[in-house]
Design a protein around this motif. Structure first.
Motif, mmCIF file in Angstrom:
data_model
loop_
_atom_site.group_PDB
_atom_site.id
_atom_site.type_symbol
_atom_site.label_atom_id
_atom_site.label_comp_id
_atom_site.label_asym_id
_atom_site.label_seq_id
_atom_site.Cartn_x
_atom_site.Cartn_y
_atom_site.Cartn_z
ATOM 1 N N ARG A 127 0.835 -1.213 0.000
ATOM 2 C CA ARG A 127 0.000 0.000 0.000
ATOM 3 C C ARG A 127 0.865 1.256 0.000
ATOM 4 O O ARG A 127 0.537 2.247 -0.660
ATOM 5 N N MET A 128 1.950 1.230 0.736
ATOM 6 C CA MET A 128 2.865 2.368 0.751
ATOM 7 C C MET A 128 3.434 2.622 -0.641
ATOM 8 O O MET A 128 3.518 3.779 -1.087
ATOM 9 N N LEU A 129 3.797 1.556 -1.347
ATOM 10 C CA LEU A 129 4.337 1.703 -2.695
ATOM 11 C C LEU A 129 3.291 2.284 -3.640
ATOM 12 O O LEU A 129 3.601 3.158 -4.459
ATOM 13 N N GLU A 130 2.067 1.816 -3.522
ATOM 14 C CA GLU A 130 0.999 2.352 -4.364
ATOM 15 C C GLU A 130 0.787 3.837 -4.092
ATOM 16 O O GLU A 130 0.670 4.655 -5.023
ATOM 17 N N GLU A 131 0.758 4.209 -2.842
ATOM 18 C CA GLU A 131 0.557 5.609 -2.473
ATOM 19 C C GLU A 131 1.725 6.486 -2.927
ATOM 20 O O GLU A 131 1.539 7.667 -3.260
ATOM 21 N N ALA A 132 2.916 5.907 -2.989
ATOM 22 C CA ALA A 132 4.093 6.665 -3.407
ATOM 23 C C ALA A 132 4.143 6.890 -4.916
ATOM 24 O O ALA A 132 4.925 7.721 -5.384
ATOM 25 N N GLY A 133 3.332 6.154 -5.668
ATOM 26 C CA GLY A 133 3.281 6.363 -7.112
ATOM 27 C C GLY A 133 3.578 5.151 -7.957
ATOM 28 O O GLY A 133 3.654 5.252 -9.183
ATOM 29 N N CYS A 134 3.755 3.979 -7.335
ATOM 30 C CA CYS A 134 3.963 2.751 -8.099
ATOM 31 C C CYS A 134 2.703 2.432 -8.898
ATOM 32 O O CYS A 134 1.604 2.405 -8.352
ATOM 33 N N SER A 135 2.876 2.184 -10.201
ATOM 34 C CA SER A 135 1.726 1.940 -11.083
ATOM 35 C C SER A 135 1.478 0.463 -11.351
ATOM 36 O O SER A 135 0.416 0.097 -11.866
ATOM 37 N N LEU A 136 2.457 -0.373 -11.038
ATOM 38 C CA LEU A 136 2.331 -1.823 -11.229
ATOM 39 C C LEU A 136 3.288 -2.491 -10.264
ATOM 40 O O LEU A 136 4.444 -2.067 -10.140
ATOM 41 N N LEU A 137 2.813 -3.534 -9.577
ATOM 42 C CA LEU A 137 3.632 -4.178 -8.554
ATOM 43 C C LEU A 137 3.770 -5.669 -8.845
ATOM 44 O O LEU A 137 2.776 -6.372 -9.012
ATOM 45 N N ALA A 138 5.014 -6.141 -8.926
ATOM 46 C CA ALA A 138 5.291 -7.570 -9.044
ATOM 47 C C ALA A 138 5.671 -8.099 -7.662
ATOM 48 O O ALA A 138 6.524 -7.519 -6.989
ATOM 49 N N VAL A 139 5.031 -9.185 -7.253
ATOM 50 C CA VAL A 139 5.240 -9.730 -5.909
ATOM 51 C C VAL A 139 5.820 -11.135 -6.017
ATOM 52 O O VAL A 139 5.184 -12.041 -6.558
ATOM 53 N N HIS A 140 7.040 -11.285 -5.522
ATOM 54 C CA HIS A 140 7.652 -12.607 -5.395
ATOM 55 C C HIS A 140 7.227 -13.171 -4.047
ATOM 56 O O HIS A 140 7.504 -12.572 -3.014
ATOM 57 N N GLY A 141 6.574 -14.322 -4.076
ATOM 58 C CA GLY A 141 5.955 -14.860 -2.874
ATOM 59 C C GLY A 141 6.895 -15.572 -1.925
ATOM 60 O O GLY A 141 6.478 -16.542 -1.276
ATOM 61 N N ARG A 142 8.134 -15.137 -1.846
ATOM 62 C CA ARG A 142 9.083 -15.667 -0.866
ATOM 63 C C ARG A 142 9.676 -14.505 -0.083
ATOM 64 O O ARG A 142 9.749 -13.382 -0.578
ATOM 65 N N THR A 143 10.139 -14.798 1.120
ATOM 66 C CA THR A 143 10.782 -13.771 1.926
ATOM 67 C C THR A 143 12.218 -13.568 1.458
ATOM 68 O O THR A 143 12.748 -14.324 0.645
ATOM 69 N N ARG A 144 12.854 -12.572 2.024
ATOM 70 C CA ARG A 144 14.244 -12.256 1.672
ATOM 71 C C ARG A 144 15.176 -13.415 1.990
ATOM 72 O O ARG A 144 16.173 -13.637 1.282
ATOM 73 N N ASP A 145 14.881 -14.169 3.034
ATOM 74 C CA ASP A 145 15.756 -15.271 3.440
ATOM 75 C C ASP A 145 15.478 -16.558 2.677
ATOM 76 O O ASP A 145 16.273 -17.505 2.764
ATOM 77 N N GLU A 146 14.386 -16.606 1.942
ATOM 78 C CA GLU A 146 14.023 -17.820 1.201
ATOM 79 C C GLU A 146 14.557 -17.719 -0.224
ATOM 80 O O GLU A 146 13.802 -17.561 -1.186
ATOM 81 N N LYS A 147 15.855 -17.861 -0.355
ATOM 82 C CA LYS A 147 16.493 -17.662 -1.664
ATOM 83 C C LYS A 147 16.417 -18.905 -2.556
ATOM 84 O O LYS A 147 16.485 -18.788 -3.764
ATOM 85 N N ASP A 148 16.314 -20.075 -1.971
ATOM 86 C CA ASP A 148 16.307 -21.319 -2.733
ATOM 87 C C ASP A 148 14.892 -21.639 -3.198
ATOM 88 O O ASP A 148 14.052 -22.097 -2.412
ATOM 89 N N GLY A 149 14.633 -21.404 -4.484
ATOM 90 C CA GLY A 149 13.297 -21.628 -5.007
ATOM 91 C C GLY A 149 12.861 -23.076 -4.998
ATOM 92 O O GLY A 149 11.660 -23.379 -4.998
ATOM 93 N N LYS A 150 13.816 -24.015 -5.006
ATOM 94 C CA LYS A 150 13.465 -25.435 -4.959
ATOM 95 C C LYS A 150 13.146 -25.883 -3.538
ATOM 96 O O LYS A 150 12.403 -26.844 -3.330
ATOM 97 N N LYS A 151 13.698 -25.194 -2.570
ATOM 98 C CA LYS A 151 13.485 -25.562 -1.172
ATOM 99 C C LYS A 151 12.252 -24.890 -0.590
ATOM 100 O O LYS A 151 11.542 -25.484 0.233
#
Length: 319
Positions: A127-151
């Motif tokens: 929501r903060m990004l949208e309010e700041a002016g982001c017109s399109l948002l891509a969301v990767h459904g893993r956290t910063r620590d979840e780097k291994d996509g297979k795990k």
């Protein structure tokens, strides 16, 4: 361009370092390559200084449809450089980056993020990004620590929650291996499109409905009319590289990914490729012919292609 031919409806450039891009002409010339057919195009930057980011963005503004801020890179280089997902600890800085571009550019601003461990934090972030002016948002459904996509499986429920909380378009990223995943992701997240990165490196025809042998059933394997030879894709890719020149290190990397299964069968061919300090198109075409002569055939199998999806080629496949 190869991914676009096979159904990707938009593409991202490789992640460009905004400071180096602003300062170094050679970096700009080698790292940002495009053409008039390469649209819609997202030019993606990493950054931690709003003024430097704007300077870089203004250089590419005439050549793209979105300027994208990568807020999701989780790698150690991003930690050292203080960008990507490591800006999640400084949301005021993130907001200032988005606002700076949204106020000053004529093209829209997009962002790519990773999720927080707590869903509420992710929604507030979006929501903060949208309010700041982001017109399109891509969301990767893993956290910063979840780097291994297979795990770690991507959290599609978190993406759905973000989609429901925003008015702007949302793209879903994570767990995309073939078209069935695309359809399921769109159904479960209600997202406006789907990103793919790693899978497209091995299978640029993913969005046309083709899949690798790892994901086929007996019916698909017997469908001779629905086969696409990986060798033909590699040759087509090399011809595109001749038409639209890019750095050899990119070509080398892409060829390694596309021929990965072949190299597992004939590792000596991979070793010959690795031994080349300087590549040529003649060598690469001869290498593909050599693999064919060895009797190797790595087909892609057609599942279906009757469904229209918003497929996006991500992270360095724009060429």
């Amino acid at each position: 361009m190869l991914c676009r031919k096979f159904g990707a409806e938009a593409a991202y450039t490789p992640m460009l370092h905004s400071r180096i891009f602003s300062e170094n002409e050679k970096y700009r010339r080698e790292e940002f390559t495009t053409c008039k057919e390469d649209r819609p195009l997202f030019v993606q930057f990493c950054a931690n200084d709003p003024d430097i980011l704007l300077e870089a963005a203004r250089r590419v503004e005439p050549h793209c449809d979105y300027v994208d801020i990568n807020l999701g890179c989780p790698q150690r280089i991003a930690r050292r450089g203080y960008y990507g997902a490591f800006l999640m600890d400084n949301l005021q800085l993130v907001k200032s980056l988005v606002e700076k571009l949204a106020i000053n550019l004529n093209v829209p601003v997009s962002c790519k993020i990773r999720v927080f461990p707590k869903l509420e934090d992710t929604i507030n972030y979006a929501r903060m990004l949208e309010e700041a002016g982001c017109s399109l948002l891509a969301v990767h459904g893993r956290t910063r620590d979840e780097k291994d996509g297979k795990k770690f499986r991507a959290d599609w429920k978190a993406i759905k929650a973000v989609k429901n909380a925003l008015r702007i378009p949302v793209l879903a990223n994570g767990n995309i291996r073939h078209m069935d995943d695309v359809k399921t992701c769109l159904e479960e997240t209600s997202a406006d499109g789907v990103l793919s990165a790693e899978t497209l490196l091995e299978n640029p025809a993913l969005f046309a409905g083709f899949r690798t042998a790892e994901w086929v059933d007996d019916g698909e394997a017997s469908n001779k009319d629905g086969l696409l030879d990986q060798a033909d894709l590699v040759v087509e890719y090399l011809k595109l590289c001749e038409r639209y020149p890019v750095p050899w290190r990119m070509i080398r990397s892409h060829v390694h990914k596309m021929l990965g299964e072949w190299f597992r069968i004939h590792p000596q061919v991979r070793e010959d490729l690795n031994a080349q300090s300087r590549l040529t198109f003649e060598f690469l075409h001869d290498m593909v012919n050599r693999l064919r002569e060895l009797g190797v055939r790595i087909p892609l199998y057609l599942k279906e292609k009757d469904s229209h999806v918003q497929g996006v080629s991500e992270d360095g496949l724009a060429n």
